[in-house]
Design an enzyme around this catalytic site. Structure first.
Site, PDB file in Angstrom:
ATOM      1  N   GLY A  47       8.611   9.440   9.401  1.00 20.55           N
ATOM      2  CA  GLY A  47       8.339   9.982   8.074  1.00 20.55           C
ATOM      3  C   GLY A  47       7.482  11.230   8.147  1.00 20.55           C
ATOM      4  CG  HIS A  93       9.826  11.708  13.094  1.00 19.14           C
ATOM      5  ND1 HIS A  93      10.175  10.417  13.411  1.00 19.14           N
ATOM      6  CD2 HIS A  93       9.744  12.380  14.261  1.00 19.14           C
ATOM      7  CE1 HIS A  93      10.286  10.310  14.727  1.00 19.14           C
ATOM      8  NE2 HIS A  93      10.026  11.483  15.281  1.00 19.14           N
ATOM      9  N   PRO A  94      12.874  11.067  11.521  1.00 20.83           N
ATOM     10  CG  PRO A  94      14.262  11.070  13.380  1.00 20.83           C
ATOM     11  CD  PRO A  94      13.314  11.938  12.616  1.00 20.83           C
ATOM     12  CG  HIS A 128      -2.081   0.867   1.150  1.00 23.29           C
ATOM     13  ND1 HIS A 128      -1.990   2.229   1.222  1.00 23.29           N
ATOM     14  CD2 HIS A 128      -3.396   0.597   0.989  1.00 23.29           C
ATOM     15  CE1 HIS A 128      -3.193   2.756   1.113  1.00 23.29           C
ATOM     16  NE2 HIS A 128      -4.068   1.792   0.968  1.00 23.29           N
ATOM     17  N   GLY A 137       5.268  21.906  10.354  1.00 28.32           N
ATOM     18  CA  GLY A 137       6.402  21.074  10.748  1.00 28.32           C
ATOM     19  C   GLY A 137       7.624  21.287   9.883  1.00 28.32           C
TER      20      GLY A 137
END
Lengths: 321, 321
Positions: free
Chosen positions: B190, B186-187, B99, B181
């Protein structure tokens, strides 16, 4: 375009236990003084945890009906408050009206909502009946599913001879001994029938015909009392609204929709109407109906496989909250 | 056998103002470790005032969906807790699945229930998006009705190139700048798409035929994208369940049932099926649907005059309580 899922992959996370919802539909012998109904409605509405759903007043019958709901305890408190107010404000010695009645609060049925079982309403009706008999010195007759004597199951039998007849017989004829309370009528409030019944659906089918005799024939064919469908009461009437087309109408009470639902009666009536060369024009639902009875119509119309009323979002949410 | 009543004689007593109910359906990029879904579900379920309605896990897609509901504040708290838990437990650098996805929490739609308006969900999505962007240093893209850029209305456009593609473009291509943001992923988590949409009905019509080409033709005729019915997504598939008859199926999402409802699509499909010499065999409702959409089917099937969803007892009671 999601697929149905197997039970292993999905499921409701938890189900909080919820208190059972009960509806109460007291009938009062006053339909001509709106201020009296207002006071009774206020007495009910001020009880925390009770939701007032409807009230209506009928001048011809000189009678009013209030519908409210909640869990057991607030419903009992509200019904008790309503009885207290009604016997203060209504004097049966002065009451006249077209509808049979035995008291200021004539009848108080408790009705299971949602997943509540009828047995809970039977227990509640008996407990409540005993309580108001003591509190107000009011003779109480248990009817419907809550009846303690089989001959009191039918409300019409409890109300035989109505207020005036009961006044003459109570304390004299042992068959008229109340289930709770004194063997004489309350001086103003008379007596009260307290019971439990399943929710009732008032549903009318209007034919594309003015043939009253046909509506009466259909009503006769489908009603339980003449050998028709279980839990169906029906009569044929001619519907005349000024400026509108006249319709012969099959007017019904479905008193246990899990025995005979709306789709079933509509299917039967449609067939009988077509055999007589006409058809159904439209239908009417009067007042409130259990959501389950309407979802059943939807599932039936769509030929839905594996449908559960739990799939109705707001309904499911209401039950889980 | 009651009569319809004029408004002068009857009515609901009062209507308490009720807080608006909102559904939230976050999708998580983890479908193979049941313990991860369990922890996320627990993080949501422990928030007071939130009702968990459903959760499902798909191993092939390596993806899970949780459905919960409540009024705005608890729903926001639960969604925030879920994001916090998911970015701890899911590492997008290691995620594989069929997906398309952009993050550990891939998409968070807010959906109006009952009489809640979509505008309330738009406000909530934006407020929530801003909040989690700050709290978790997570890039947030607003989509659906909550989109701030028209080219982000469609989720597929927000997810273009998915996690890997977005990673390469964010901070470089100004078109991929998040609404809230940082301009980098984000490590572990995501990015996330946050949006508002109307409730979606997943509804399938199974034909009394195995002709896949027919199901595809019907789907093509009725879906909005090829000029059919508004707010209908449809595809034709062949339904094969072991030991059962095969059915060509028209599988649909109704994305705005007030524009095109269930009865309408079924009527259209029935006509197209009959023109091709076959018929509808049965239908399936997948998961939850708004009660109003099902009541509309009932009212339509019965030709009910003057029907209001307020006549559905438990639904009415849920709204008034």
């Amino acid at each position: 375009m999601r697929r149905p899922r197997g039970p292993a992959e999905s499921g409701a996370y938890h189900r909080r236990s919820v208190a059972s919802l009960i509806e109460c539909v007291p009938n009062f012998s006053e339909g001509r003084r709106p201020e009296v109904l207002d006071e009774i409605v206020q007495a009910i509405g001020q009880i925390d945890g009770v939701t007032l759903l409807d009230h209506s007043r009928d001048e011809t019958h000189n009678r009013s009906v209030v519908t409210f709901a909640g869990v057991a305890e607030p419903v009992v408190r509200a019904a008790t408050a309503a009885v207290g107010r009604a016997i203060q404000l209504i004097d049966m010695e002065k009451h006249e009206g077209a509808h049979p009645r035995i008291g200021a609060v004539d009848v108080i049925p408790f009705v299971p909502l949602g997943s509540t079982r009828i047995e809970e309403c039977v227990d509640l009706a008996r407990r409540f009946g005993e309580q108001i008999a003591k509190l107000f010195e009011l003779p109480v007759y248990l009817y419907g599913e809550a009846a303690l004597r089989p001959e009191r199951k039918r409300l019409a039998d409890v109300r035989r001879g109505q207020y005036e007849g009961l006044k003459a017989e109570i304390g004299v004829n042992p068959d008229r001994e109340p289930d709770y309370g004194p063997s004489h009528l309350h001086p103003r409030g008379g007596a009260v029938a307290v019971g439990a019944r399943k929710p009732l659906i008032a549903f009318n089918v209007n034919l594309a015909s003015e043939d009253l005799a046909l509506a009466k024939r259909i009503a006769h064919t489908i009603r339980e009392s003449s050998g028709g469908l279980p839990a169906v009461q029906a009569m044929g009437v001619l519907l005349e609204n000024p400026g509108e087309r006249r319709h012969a109408q099959v007017s019904m009470n479905l008193v246990d929709w899990e025995k005979t639902g709306i789709s079933r009666v509509v299917r039967e009536i449609r067939q009988l109407a077509r055999e007589a060369g006409t058809d159904i024009h439209h239908c009417e639902l009067i007042g409130l109906a259990p959501t389950g009875a309407l979802l059943e119509v939807a599932a039936d119309a769509l030929g839905l496989r594996g449908f559960s009323p739990d799939q109705a979002l707001e309904l499911r949410l209401a039950r889980e909250r």
